[in-house]
Design a protein around this motif. Structure first.
Motif, PDB file in Angstrom:
ATOM      1  N   UNK A  25      -3.288   2.020  -8.497  1.00  0.00           N
ATOM      2  CA  UNK A  25      -2.256   2.475  -9.598  1.00  0.00           C
ATOM      3  C   UNK A  25      -3.027   3.125 -10.649  1.00  0.00           C
ATOM      4  N   UNK A  29      10.144   3.731   0.553  1.00  0.00           N
ATOM      5  CA  UNK A  29       9.571   3.136   1.676  1.00  0.00           C
ATOM      6  C   UNK A  29      10.018   3.872   3.056  1.00  0.00           C
ATOM      7  N   UNK A  77       1.039  -1.336   0.048  1.00  0.00           N
ATOM      8  CA  UNK A  77       0.021  -0.199   0.108  1.00  0.00           C
ATOM      9  C   UNK A  77       0.935   1.213   0.019  1.00  0.00           C
ATOM     10  N   UNK A  78       1.938   1.242   0.819  1.00  0.00           N
ATOM     11  CA  UNK A  78       2.832   2.384   0.700  1.00  0.00           C
ATOM     12  C   UNK A  78       3.576   2.680  -0.461  1.00  0.00           C
ATOM     13  N   UNK A  79       3.653   1.477  -1.348  1.00  0.00           N
ATOM     14  CA  UNK A  79       4.495   1.852  -2.640  1.00  0.00           C
ATOM     15  C   UNK A  79       3.403   2.508  -3.658  1.00  0.00           C
ATOM     16  N   UNK A  80       1.988   2.245  -3.380  1.00  0.00           N
ATOM     17  CA  UNK A  80       1.067   3.122  -4.233  1.00  0.00           C
ATOM     18  C   UNK A  80       1.087   4.493  -4.376  1.00  0.00           C
ATOM     19  N   UNK A  81       0.927   5.074  -5.526  1.00  0.00           N
ATOM     20  CA  UNK A  81       1.116   6.437  -5.617  1.00  0.00           C
ATOM     21  C   UNK A  81      -0.083   7.293  -5.210  1.00  0.00           C
ATOM     22  N   UNK A  82       0.110   7.395  -4.037  1.00  0.00           N
ATOM     23  CA  UNK A  82      -0.836   8.341  -3.381  1.00  0.00           C
ATOM     24  C   UNK A  82      -0.265   8.675  -1.960  1.00  0.00           C
ATOM     25  N   UNK A  92       5.940  10.757  -4.703  1.00  0.00           N
ATOM     26  CA  UNK A  92       4.926  10.269  -5.347  1.00  0.00           C
ATOM     27  C   UNK A  92       4.895  10.017  -6.674  1.00  0.00           C
ATOM     28  N   UNK A 143       7.084   6.895  -7.404  1.00  0.00           N
ATOM     29  CA  UNK A 143       6.193   5.522  -7.075  1.00  0.00           C
ATOM     30  C   UNK A 143       5.467   4.838  -8.334  1.00  0.00           C
ATOM     31  N   UNK A 200      -0.022   9.026   1.669  1.00  0.00           N
ATOM     32  CA  UNK A 200      -0.158   7.533   2.481  1.00  0.00           C
ATOM     33  C   UNK A 200      -1.263   7.793   3.672  1.00  0.00           C
TER      34      UNK A 200
END
Lengths: 225, 234
Positions: free
Chosen positions: B102, B50, A86-91, B70, B73, A93
């Protein structure tokens, strides 16, 4: 707009996982009912004093069952490091936080609504006339409790003994919310007009706003390793 | 494509990374070797946004990691020994969920396409908890590719796989290795690492101690270099 739709995706995913596993809902419901049954044996439902202790009984059941649910909030995310996914998602956090908060609020509200009929029957308290007011207090309390609880759950999940750590962190901070909830519930059950307990509603709303803002600001730093 | 300069990461008094300098070209497959505790995973976690570095700079595709994490990612896919998959959801549901995260157009079609590519057709509606480790890892590759990233990080992807599953993973990784896709992989397995990479790096105690071209090495010659470097540390 994309932010909100991702918050919704996370929330829907949590609901779907829960529908499959039923892990949280079952344990929360069983706990809540057990509290009702035990207090039903401890107190005489027809006694005069029951209206005085009933709000406390209700909130012991609701708050502790919500804590059980909170303990499992991030458990599914840790198992296969899904939190990292989830943390890798481009949003932003904070979206993870809000997705979790919404699903937790929904679970706790469902349990609360299922608990109320048992509460009414076991303690002989008519709720139908005061149901809207009661639901309002329950909703405000749950928002305040879950907003901080979800934040602490993210911290405690990766710590040894995290299940025990969560209530120890959470309850001292939630004291004003719990006091306001018990007081407002007592007045509602006594049939008091809203004017009488509006101060407690304001306290609940104020803490909801403060807690959500603090969690919003700190969440990203807290989940980072 | 990826430019790392003076990268440091400390956890209290422990220095996980002690000044990493590394350049990876576009389309290059770089394998990072090193013993346990060398800081390989920490490096990948920083590159994938991360965790934040203590100091140093990382530029990925011309973007500064500190300022544009952002944007970065959007172009990163991570495959680890953990799958980032939800056991209670089906393979299809997992991929559709990540596709939506995504902003992939037509998530269902993309998920179905990847399920076919990783050879899981027929199992798409099964819950992931019923999958073998090899199947989980293939689905994890599909998950990492859902948004067609130009950079892929692989952290010990062979961990826990049997020989057949490792062979399948190796074949999938060869397919991923294209001229426009940059790949960094960490592994303990010298044979697997040399098989598919263009360049090899040894990292020990948070520092890069060796860089070389894969074509200049056989498994034996690299083993000699590796154990020499690791031995020096001890």
């Amino acid at each position: 707009m994309a932010y909100f739709s991702k918050v919704l995706h996370i929330c829907m995913k949590d609901l779907k996982v829960e529908v499959r596993s039923k892990e949280r809902i079952y344990s929360m419901m069983v706990f809540s009912l057990l509290v009702m049954v035990i207090f039903n044996f401890a107190f005489d439902p027809g006694a005069e004093y029951i209206r005085e202790v009933a709000p406390g009984i209700l909130w012991v059941a609701l708050i502790f069952s919500a804590t059980l649910g909170l303990n499992k909030t991030f458990a599914a995310e840790i198992d296969q490091d899904c939190l990292q996914g989830l943390m890798l998602s481009p949003m932003d956090r904070t979206g993870i936080y809000f997705g979790k908060v919404i699903s937790n609020i929904l679970f706790s509200l469902i349990i609360s609504l299922l608990t109320l009929p048992f509460f009414a029957v076991f303690f002989n308290i008519p709720l139908l006339d005061v149901l809207p007011q009661l639901v309002l207090v329950i909703s405000l309390t749950i928002i305040g409790f879950i907003s901080v609880g979800t934040l602490f759950s993210a911290i405690s999940v990766s710590v040894k003994g995290g299940d025990m750590m969560l209530p120890l962190l959470l309850f001292p901070i939630e004291v004003p919310v719990i006091i306001a909830a018990v007081k407002a519930t007592g007045m509602i059950l006594d049939g008091a007009p809203m004017m009488d307990y509006s101060m407690w509603l304001k306290v609940l709303t104020l803490f909801d706003v403060i807690f959500v803002m603090i969690a919003f600001v700190t969440f990203e730093y807290l989940i980072e390793e | 494509m990826i430019k790392v300069s003076g990268l440091r990461k400390s956890y209290g008094s422990i220095d996980a990374l002690r000044g990493i300098d590394l350049n990876v070209r576009m389309g290059e497959f770089l394998t990072l070797f090193g013993p346990n505790g060398a800081g390989k995973t920490t490096l990948l976690k920083i590159l994938s946004t991360i965790i934040a570095p203590t100091s140093g700079s990382v530029i990925i595709g011309g973007l500064d990691l500190k300022k544009a994490n952002y944007e970065i990612r959007k172009n990163i896919g991570v495959i680890s020994h953990k799958t980032f998959l939800y056991g209670d959801l089906s393979a299809m549901e997992n991929l559709i969920f990540y596709a939506k995260m995504y902003d992939v157009p037509n998530p269902k079609a993309r998920a179905a396409e990847l399920i076919r590519e990783v050879g899981l057709r027929g199992r798409e509606d099964h819950q992931v908890r019923t999958f073998s480790r090899g199947m989980e890892q293939r689905l994890s590759i599909a998950r990492a590719l859902i948004h067609d990233p130009s950079i892929i990080y692989l952290d010990e992807p062979y961990s826990g796989l049997d020989q057949h599953a490792a062979l399948m993973l190796g074949n999938l990784l060869k397919k991923l290795h294209t001229q426009t896709r940059t790949i960094i992989m960490t592994t303990h397995n010298i044979t697997h690492g040399l098989e598919i990479s263009d360049r090899i790096v040894i990292q020990i105690s948070g520092k890069i101690v060796y860089e070389g071209e894969t074509k200049d090495h056989t498994v034996k010659s690299f083993e000699k270099v590796y154990f020499e470097k690791v031995g020096k540390r001890d």
